[in-house]
Structure formats: structure tokens, C-alpha cells
Design an enzyme around this catalytic site. Structure first.
Site, PDB file in Angstrom:
ATOM      1  N   TRP A   1      -8.761  -8.715 -20.314  1.00 29.55           N
ATOM      2  CA  TRP A   1      -9.833  -8.205 -19.474  1.00 29.55           C
ATOM      3  C   TRP A   1      -9.853  -8.729 -18.219  1.00 29.55           C
ATOM      4  O   TRP A   1     -10.364  -7.929 -17.532  1.00 29.55           O
ATOM      5  CB  TRP A   1     -11.085  -8.463 -20.245  1.00 29.55           C
ATOM      6  CG  TRP A   1     -11.483  -9.950 -20.426  1.00 29.55           C
ATOM      7  CD1 TRP A   1     -11.604 -10.370 -21.843  1.00 29.55           C
ATOM      8  CD2 TRP A   1     -11.718 -11.104 -19.756  1.00 29.55           C
ATOM      9  NE1 TRP A   1     -11.567 -11.917 -21.845  1.00 29.55           N
ATOM     10  CE2 TRP A   1     -11.836 -12.224 -20.786  1.00 29.55           C
ATOM     11  CE3 TRP A   1     -12.092 -11.196 -18.558  1.00 29.55           C
ATOM     12  CZ2 TRP A   1     -12.037 -13.487 -20.216  1.00 29.55           C
ATOM     13  CZ3 TRP A   1     -12.438 -12.584 -17.926  1.00 29.55           C
ATOM     14  CH2 TRP A   1     -12.480 -13.577 -18.842  1.00 29.55           C
ATOM     15  N   ASN A   2      -9.279  -9.620 -17.867  1.00 26.37           N
ATOM     16  CA  ASN A   2      -9.339 -10.353 -16.350  1.00 26.37           C
ATOM     17  C   ASN A   2      -8.603  -9.465 -15.139  1.00 26.37           C
ATOM     18  O   ASN A   2      -9.169  -9.289 -14.000  1.00 26.37           O
ATOM     19  CB  ASN A   2      -9.088 -11.657 -16.290  1.00 26.37           C
ATOM     20  CG  ASN A   2      -7.377 -12.049 -16.656  1.00 26.37           C
ATOM     21  OD1 ASN A   2      -7.038 -11.416 -17.194  1.00 26.37           O
ATOM     22  ND2 ASN A   2      -7.117 -13.041 -15.901  1.00 26.37           N
TER      23      ASN A   2
ATOM     24  N   LYS B   1      -2.413  -1.068 -25.231  1.00 31.21           N
ATOM     25  CA  LYS B   1      -3.847  -1.478 -25.483  1.00 31.21           C
ATOM     26  C   LYS B   1      -4.565  -2.449 -24.778  1.00 31.21           C
ATOM     27  O   LYS B   1      -4.181  -3.515 -24.564  1.00 31.21           O
ATOM     28  CB  LYS B   1      -3.545  -2.085 -26.991  1.00 31.21           C
ATOM     29  CG  LYS B   1      -4.894  -1.884 -27.814  1.00 31.21           C
ATOM     30  CD  LYS B   1      -5.611  -2.882 -28.616  1.00 31.21           C
ATOM     31  CE  LYS B   1      -5.734  -4.350 -27.842  1.00 31.21           C
ATOM     32  NZ  LYS B   1      -7.335  -4.237 -27.476  1.00 31.21           N
ATOM     33  N   PRO B   2      -5.530  -1.877 -23.811  1.00 29.25           N
ATOM     34  CA  PRO B   2      -6.208  -2.429 -22.934  1.00 29.25           C
ATOM     35  C   PRO B   2      -7.243  -3.599 -23.718  1.00 29.25           C
ATOM     36  O   PRO B   2      -7.492  -3.213 -25.036  1.00 29.25           O
ATOM     37  CB  PRO B   2      -6.915  -1.876 -22.148  1.00 29.25           C
ATOM     38  CG  PRO B   2      -6.834  -0.505 -22.842  1.00 29.25           C
ATOM     39  CD  PRO B   2      -5.613  -0.232 -23.686  1.00 29.25           C
TER      40      PRO B   2
ATOM     41  N   GLY C   1      -2.793 -12.586 -22.658  1.00 26.82           N
ATOM     42  CA  GLY C   1      -3.877 -13.094 -23.399  1.00 26.82           C
ATOM     43  C   GLY C   1      -3.931 -14.661 -23.662  1.00 26.82           C
ATOM     44  O   GLY C   1      -3.359 -15.584 -23.181  1.00 26.82           O
ATOM     45  N   SER C   2      -4.901 -14.941 -24.511  1.00 32.28           N
ATOM     46  CA  SER C   2      -5.162 -16.327 -24.919  1.00 32.28           C
ATOM     47  C   SER C   2      -4.027 -17.029 -25.869  1.00 32.28           C
ATOM     48  O   SER C   2      -3.220 -16.261 -26.582  1.00 32.28           O
ATOM     49  CB  SER C   2      -6.517 -16.565 -25.706  1.00 32.28           C
ATOM     50  OG  SER C   2      -6.352 -15.660 -27.114  1.00 32.28           O
TER      51      SER C   2
ATOM     52  N   GLU D   1       2.536 -14.264 -22.254  1.00 32.31           N
ATOM     53  CA  GLU D   1       1.815 -14.832 -21.025  1.00 32.31           C
ATOM     54  C   GLU D   1       0.422 -15.217 -21.492  1.00 32.31           C
ATOM     55  O   GLU D   1      -0.306 -14.391 -21.728  1.00 32.31           O
ATOM     56  CB  GLU D   1       1.931 -13.713 -20.015  1.00 32.31           C
ATOM     57  CG  GLU D   1       3.247 -12.995 -19.933  1.00 32.31           C
ATOM     58  CD  GLU D   1       4.293 -13.924 -18.827  1.00 32.31           C
ATOM     59  OE1 GLU D   1       3.844 -14.976 -18.558  1.00 32.31           O
ATOM     60  OE2 GLU D   1       5.499 -13.377 -18.801  1.00 32.31           O
ATOM     61  N   LEU D   2       0.358 -16.556 -21.624  1.00 28.62           N
ATOM     62  CA  LEU D   2      -0.955 -17.229 -22.136  1.00 28.62           C
ATOM     63  C   LEU D   2      -1.491 -17.855 -21.191  1.00 28.62           C
ATOM     64  O   LEU D   2      -1.310 -17.791 -19.855  1.00 28.62           O
ATOM     65  CB  LEU D   2      -0.415 -18.207 -23.377  1.00 28.62           C
ATOM     66  CG  LEU D   2       0.546 -17.267 -24.290  1.00 28.62           C
ATOM     67  CD1 LEU D   2       0.999 -18.235 -25.397  1.00 28.62           C
ATOM     68  CD2 LEU D   2      -0.117 -15.895 -24.844  1.00 28.62           C
TER      69      LEU D   2
ATOM     70  N   CYS E   1      -5.604 -16.525 -14.573  1.00 28.61           N
ATOM     71  CA  CYS E   1      -4.428 -17.113 -15.404  1.00 28.61           C
ATOM     72  C   CYS E   1      -4.013 -18.422 -14.543  1.00 28.61           C
ATOM     73  O   CYS E   1      -3.997 -19.489 -14.980  1.00 28.61           O
ATOM     74  CB  CYS E   1      -3.648 -16.631 -16.098  1.00 28.61           C
ATOM     75  SG  CYS E   1      -2.643 -15.391 -15.004  1.00 28.61           S
TER      76      CYS E   1
ATOM     77  N   GLU F   1      -8.411 -25.248 -21.157  1.00 23.75           N
ATOM     78  CA  GLU F   1      -8.471 -24.189 -20.057  1.00 23.75           C
ATOM     79  C   GLU F   1      -9.979 -23.887 -19.964  1.00 23.75           C
ATOM     80  O   GLU F   1     -10.700 -23.604 -20.868  1.00 23.75           O
ATOM     81  CB  GLU F   1      -7.759 -22.813 -20.757  1.00 23.75           C
ATOM     82  CG  GLU F   1      -7.848 -21.726 -19.519  1.00 23.75           C
ATOM     83  CD  GLU F   1      -6.920 -20.532 -20.017  1.00 23.75           C
ATOM     84  OE1 GLU F   1      -7.105 -20.095 -21.208  1.00 23.75           O
ATOM     85  OE2 GLU F   1      -6.230 -20.015 -18.977  1.00 23.75           O
TER      86      GLU F   1
HETATM   87  P1  NAD Z   1      -7.443 -12.564 -25.924  1.00 29.16           P
HETATM   88  O1  NAD Z   1      -6.276 -13.202 -26.415  1.00 29.16           O
HETATM   89  O2  NAD Z   1      -8.571 -12.609 -26.424  1.00 29.16           O
HETATM   90  O3  NAD Z   1      -7.144 -10.962 -25.944  1.00 29.16           O
HETATM   91  C1  NAD Z   1      -6.052 -10.369 -25.149  1.00 29.16           C
HETATM   92  C2  NAD Z   1      -5.621  -8.976 -25.823  1.00 29.16           C
HETATM   93  O4  NAD Z   1      -5.082  -9.175 -27.083  1.00 29.16           O
HETATM   94  C3  NAD Z   1      -6.980  -8.151 -26.186  1.00 29.16           C
HETATM   95  O5  NAD Z   1      -6.440  -6.857 -25.909  1.00 29.16           O
HETATM   96  C4  NAD Z   1      -7.223  -8.065 -27.607  1.00 29.16           C
HETATM   97  O6  NAD Z   1      -7.901  -7.258 -28.058  1.00 29.16           O
HETATM   98  C5  NAD Z   1      -5.840  -8.619 -28.234  1.00 29.16           C
HETATM   99  N1  NAD Z   1      -5.609  -9.097 -29.288  1.00 29.16           N
HETATM  100  C6  NAD Z   1      -6.660 -10.389 -29.719  1.00 29.16           C
HETATM  101  N2  NAD Z   1      -6.066 -10.902 -30.963  1.00 29.16           N
HETATM  102  C7  NAD Z   1      -5.051 -10.134 -31.304  1.00 29.16           C
HETATM  103  C8  NAD Z   1      -3.961 -10.372 -32.371  1.00 29.16           C
HETATM  104  N3  NAD Z   1      -4.345 -11.161 -33.258  1.00 29.16           N
HETATM  105  N4  NAD Z   1      -2.993  -9.457 -32.272  1.00 29.16           N
HETATM  106  C9  NAD Z   1      -2.895  -8.395 -31.314  1.00 29.16           C
HETATM  107  N5  NAD Z   1      -3.602  -8.472 -30.282  1.00 29.16           N
HETATM  108  C10 NAD Z   1      -4.697  -9.246 -30.345  1.00 29.16           C
HETATM  109  O7  NAD Z   1      -7.493 -12.927 -24.278  1.00 29.16           O
HETATM  110  P2  NAD Z   1      -8.433 -12.540 -23.353  1.00 29.16           P
HETATM  111  O8  NAD Z   1      -9.676 -13.165 -23.688  1.00 29.16           O
HETATM  112  O9  NAD Z   1      -8.601 -11.122 -23.233  1.00 29.16           O
HETATM  113  O10 NAD Z   1      -7.935 -12.734 -21.969  1.00 29.16           O
HETATM  114  C11 NAD Z   1      -8.051 -14.180 -21.686  1.00 29.16           C
HETATM  115  C12 NAD Z   1      -6.877 -15.225 -21.819  1.00 29.16           C
HETATM  116  O11 NAD Z   1      -5.624 -14.462 -21.052  1.00 29.16           O
HETATM  117  C13 NAD Z   1      -6.808 -16.446 -21.169  1.00 29.16           C
HETATM  118  O12 NAD Z   1      -6.232 -17.411 -21.792  1.00 29.16           O
HETATM  119  C14 NAD Z   1      -5.887 -16.346 -19.654  1.00 29.16           C
HETATM  120  O13 NAD Z   1      -5.311 -17.578 -19.406  1.00 29.16           O
HETATM  121  C15 NAD Z   1      -4.832 -15.448 -20.391  1.00 29.16           C
HETATM  122  N6  NAD Z   1      -4.252 -14.818 -19.464  1.00 29.16           N
HETATM  123  C16 NAD Z   1      -2.936 -15.015 -18.967  1.00 29.16           C
HETATM  124  C17 NAD Z   1      -2.134 -14.456 -18.082  1.00 29.16           C
HETATM  125  C18 NAD Z   1      -0.679 -14.745 -17.811  1.00 29.16           C
HETATM  126  O14 NAD Z   1      -0.163 -14.148 -16.928  1.00 29.16           O
HETATM  127  N7  NAD Z   1      -0.082 -15.815 -18.283  1.00 29.16           N
HETATM  128  C19 NAD Z   1      -2.684 -13.425 -17.254  1.00 29.16           C
HETATM  129  C20 NAD Z   1      -4.206 -13.142 -17.489  1.00 29.16           C
HETATM  130  C21 NAD Z   1      -4.857 -13.640 -18.442  1.00 29.16           C
END
Ligand code: NAD
Length: 511
Positions: free
Chosen positions: A151-152, A175-176, A225-226, A247-248, A281, A379
């Protein structure tokens, strides 16, 4: 945005269905309802993508590049897209334009130009042992790539991450995040308006269930994501033996040495700590400063943070720090601040939510940070910046590398040669010398996490090959066919002692 604008993703018949309310984090107002796509709808989108992908892959590189450049120009000119991006994320328009729109244009320019063309063209290599032969390395698209975004960065880590897979000839299902899907839907509308093949780039909306289905069914996943979700994605992708770029999260450190330009370093610490309310991130998550200059540095940071203007209007002249997009992130920030204060941390600024409406959180600097504080190793991903004194560069380096995460970081010194040497020892995918955040805009160079911050890369020509099935075709060099025939006779059945003797001679001479 009204629901009518979301026709791209509405079911054909008007049936009762689950939907997700997308809110403006500055006001709490509902911006739109988007569907929680059902398993059948996602499966249908995938079937459409599979059917459309071969024709997209059959286009020349130039044709695909031209399509993506035309779309990029629409993204540049679409005021509605910018407004949507700002409204659903709460970030200042300034950040949305520079870090999301400019970035997307630059990334598209890069991948649709000569670097992309060369990286995806057949690559001819000469085998050293058989000069009569030629190895042709061919880059086929993988098929349908599922891009799953956070979401960021509603544009940068969502549509922009589809650019590399698309230029390689893949179809993309994006899938956003369920918190910020509207920007992606707007891009899908622009794609349609431009007359591009609709099934080649589709947006499916919903929560983690939709993401999971993509991992279960697509040919490759590009996930941002996370760490928690990233591990689940990796497990599921591993079970299917499909590749997943992950990319976490990060815990990027800024190391400020005694000979640094402290004013510049303090400005950078505050900017990289509080841009998009810390929801970045590669942000600076913690600062290690050499004790001899720590007081001066803290004083400068305090002065800098006082200058920040907090707001919710999308006027770049008006404010620097917007709202937090994801409400649970505020609770997380509060917990880390409380823990830090309990362990002797001193608040230099902020410390609590803003009093006005919306998800405001004050930019918070914690002085006298110590290693036992959660904020120093978990984090934060919010507007909290701990600053810890260290004896010297070696201690800073050791503490930086103790983290299980290794996404980004920066080192500050007027001695650039020394800083560069120290930077090489930081276990992070990218490190800036005397700067912050700009590494993300440097699309020519690969960017990815070391250690638990991820697998695989974005940016650079290196990233493109991840989205390809790489095939090698070995063929005779033109005019060398008779020699090839002879070599095949000598090396194949029936084996001959004479040949083995010759090979042994070659081994002696060649190695
Ligand atoms: P999140 O992991 O909760 O969700 C990310 C996406 O994954 C969402 O679209 C969510 O619906 C989906 N998702 C969640 N569980 C899933 C699963 N089991 N299988 C498939 N899809 C799933 O992360 P968030 O809260 O949206 O984003 C914040 C995190 O993203 C932070 O940890 C941040 O550091 C990281 N981030 C990393 C980068 C990078 O380039 N390394 C860039 C931006 C954000």
C-alpha cells in the site's frame, strides 16, 4: 472515484458480492468500493491473460516498447491518476509526482530503450572448446506474471513493477494492496483508453486470498510486501517450482562518521526518516553516529524536524509530511516509542498521533537509543527515527550487519574513498555514500535485498532476465558445418583411444 469508474472489474451481472471500502487516510472518507474478486473471477482473468499473452509476446520489442511508452505518457498527463494516488495514500502530491510518476516514466524509458532491446535480443556466444559452434541464448517470456503490491507505493510498487514483465512479453495480473487499489485501477483504465490489449494487463482486487490465488496459478510472482507474507509466498511458489521475486522489509542504517557534513547528513536523516510518514521500504530506520559529533548532529536533526509542515492538502508548497496510509502502522509506531522510552530513550520530537482528523503521526526522533529497544531491530515503517551513539565506524558496521535484514543504507563522511570501502562491507542490497533514497530512482542499477530483505532484483538489465525462460540453442557456425560433422564423428560413438590422447594433450596445453 465513483463505482462507475471501476467497470473494469465489476462482474457482468449485478449480483450481491463482497466489496472493500477504500478510504482517504487524511479524512476517513470512503473514496470507492472495489470488489473482492471471487476465485472464479480471478481464474477467468488468468484464462484471458493466458489466451492474450502469445500475441503480445509475438509483437516486436519495438511494438511493445511503443505501447508502454504511450501508456507512460497517459500516466504523466492524467491529473485524475495523481489525485487518486494522493487521495488513497495520504502522501504529499510532491512525493507522488517525484517518487511515483517520475519514477514510472523513467523506468519505462529505461526498459523500452536500448538496454531492454539488447537484454532481450538473442545473445550469440562462442563456446571456447568448439569454435565451430555457436550458442544462441533466447529469452522467452514466462507467460503470466502475478504482480502483488503493497500500500505504500500505489503506483511505483504496483503498476511500475509490471513494466519489466510486460516488456519481456509476459501478460500481467496485478493485485494491488486492498488499502490502495484505486491507482492501479486507474492505470488499467488508461491502458484500455490507449487501446492496448486489455487481457494483457489486468488488475484483480481483493485481500490476501486473491494474492494467494495468483501464487497458486500464475507462472511467476513479483511480490513486494512484508517479510511475513513474503515467506508464505516463497513457500507456495517453491511448492510449485515457480520463481518468485521477493522485495521485502528493511532496517536500513545511516552511519554518520565524525568527518561528515553534519548539516547535510541531518537533513537527509530527517527526509529519509519521515518522507511519506516513514512508510518507505528503503527509509533510514536507525542512525548510528560517532559519539564525538553526536550532540551536534542531534541538535541539527531537531532543528530540521521542527521545520517540517504537516498537512493533507495536495499542494506541494504547503506541507512536507502527510498522513499514514495504513492505520495499524500507527499502533506499531506507538508500541515502539513506548518501549524505547521505557528503556531510556529521549524524545527529541513528536511521539504521538496528530490531534487533527486523519491518520497523522508526528515525526518522532528518539535520542539515546540503545540496542535493546525494539525500534533498533524491528522494522518500524513509520515516522520514528532512533539515533544511537557509537564509538567508531567499526562498531557502527558491526551493529548494522547484526540485523537479519539488508535492504539499503547510507554512510556519511567527507573521506569518500574510506566511505566507499566501508560501504562495501555493509550487508545491504544498496548503499548510498553521502545520500539517501536516490538509489531507488537510479533505475540503471540493480536494487534488491540481501539476507531476509528479499530474493531477486528490480532495476538494471539484470532484472529483466528474471521474467524470462532462458533457452540455449546450440548450432553450427555458418560455413563450419563440415568441421562440426567431423568433430561429432571423433567425439561420439565409437570411442577411440586416439581421441582420448588428443583430448589429454589439449587439456595439458589449454589449462
Ligand atoms: P503485506 O505483506 O501485508 O501485503 C503486501 C501484498 O501482499 C498485499 O497486496 C496483500 O494483500 C498481499 N498478501 C498478503 N498476504 C499474502 C499471501 N499470503 N499471499 C499472497 N499475497 C499476500 O505488506 P504491506 O503491509 O502491504 O506493505 C508493507 C511492507 O512492504 C513493509 O514491510 C515494507 O518494508 C515492504 N516494502 C518493501 C519494498 C521493497 O522494495 N523491498 C517496497 C515497499 C514496501
Amino acid at each position: 472515484m465513483s463505482t462507475a469508474d471501476l467497470s473494469l472489474v465489476q462482474p457482468a451481472a449485478s449480483v450481491a458480492r463482497l466489496s472493500i471500502s477504500v478510504r482517504n487516510p487524511s479524512t476517513g472518507a470512503v473514496l470507492a468500493e472495489v470488489p473482492q474478486h471471487s476465485r472464479d473471477e480471478v481464474a477467468e482473468a488468468l484464462t484471458r491473460a493466458r489466451a492474450a499473452q502469445p500475441a503480445w509476446a509475438a509483437l516486436s520489442f519495438r511494438e511493445r516498447a511503443d505501447a508502454l511508452r504511450r501508456l507512460a505518457r497517459r500516466i504523466r498527463d492524467d491529473q485524475r491518476l495523481l489525485e487518486t494516488l494522493v487521495a488513497e495514500s495520504g502522501k504529499p502530491s510532491y512525493e507522488a509526482e517525484i517518487f511515483e510518476i517520475l519514477y514510472t516514466l523513467e523506468l519505462t524509458r529505461f526498459y523500452t530503450g536500448s538496454v531492454g532491446r539488447r537484454a532481450l535480443a538473442d545473445d550469440l556466444r562462442s563456446p571456447g572448446l568448439f569454435p565451430n559452434k555457436r550458442a544462441r541464448v533466447v529469452y522467452h517470456p514466462r507467460g503470466v506474471v502475478g504482480v502483488i503490491g503493497p500500500w505504500n507505493w500505489p503506483l511505483l510498487n504496483n503498476f511500475a513493477d509490471a513494466v519489466a514483465p510486460l516488456i519481456c512479453g509476459n501478460a500481467v495480473l496485478l493485485k494491488p494492496s486492498e488499502w490502495t487499489p484505486l491507482t492501479s485501477l486507474r492505470v488499467a483504465q488508461l491502458w484500455k483508453d490507449e487501446g492496448l490489449p486489455e487481457a494483457v494487463f489486468q488488475v484483480v482486487t481483493g485481500d490476501a486470498q486473491v494474492g494467494k490465488q495468483l501464487v497458486e496459478t500464475c507462472d511467476m510472482i513479483f511480490f513486494t510486501g512484508s517479510q511475513r507474507a513474503g515467506k508464505l509466498v516463497a513457500q507456495a511458489a517453491g511448492g510449485r517450482l515457480i520463481p518468485a521475486v521477493l522485495e521485502l522489509g528493511g532496517k536500513s542504517a545511516m552511519i554518520v562518521l565524525a568527518d561528515a557534513d553534519l548539516e547535510r547528513a541531518a537533513r537527509a536523516a530527517v527526509w529519509s526518516g519521515f518522507a511519506h510518514s516513514g512508510q518507505v521500504c528503503i527509509r533510514t530506520e536507525r542512525v548510528f553516529v560517532e559519539s564525538g559529533v553526536a550532540d551536534a548532529f542531534l541538535g541539527l536533526c531537531e532543528k530540521e524536524v521542527k521545520r517540517l509542515r504537516h498537512g493533507a492538502q495536495d499542494d506541494p508548497q504547503v506541507f512536507d509530511v502527510g498522513t499514514m496510509t495504513f492505520p495499524p502502522q500507527m499502533v506499531h509506531a506507538e508500541e515502539q516509542i513506548e518501549d524505547a522510552i521505557d528503556r531510556g530513550g529521549r524524545l527529541l520530537s513528536g511521539g504521538k498521533r496528530g490531534l487533527s482528523l486523519g491518520n497523522f503521526f508526528e515525526p518522532t526522533i528518539i535520542a539515546d537509543a540503545t540496542l535493546d529497544m525494539k525500534v533498533m531491530h524491528e522494522e518500524t515503517f513509520g515516522p520514528v527515527l532512533p539515533i544511537m551513539r557509537v564509538r567508531d565506524a567499526e562498531e557502527a558496521l558491526r551493529l548494522t550487519n547484526e540485523s537479519a535484514l539488508g535492504l539499503s543504507g547510507s554512510i556519511w563522511s567527507r573521506d569518500e574513498a574510506r566511505a566507499r570501502q566501508l560501504a562495501r562491507r555493509i550487508e545491504s542490497g544498496s548503499v548510498c555514500v553521502n545520500d539517501v533514497l536516490f538509489n531507488y530512482l537510479c533505475v540503471e542499477a540493480p536494487l534488491g535485498g540481501m539476507k531476509a530483505s528479499g530474493l531477486g532484483l528490480r532495476h538494471g538489465s539484470e532484472s529483466l532476465h528474471q521474467f524470462c525462460r532462458i533457452q540455449t540453442i546450440l548450432e553450427d557456425r555458418p560455413f563450419f558445418a563440415p568441421i562440426s560433422k567431423l568433430v561429432a564423428q571423433l567425439l561420439g560413438f565409437p570411442y577411440q583411444r586416439r581421441m582420448l590422447a588428443l583430448v589429454r594433450r589439449v587439456m595439458k596445453l589449454r589449462y
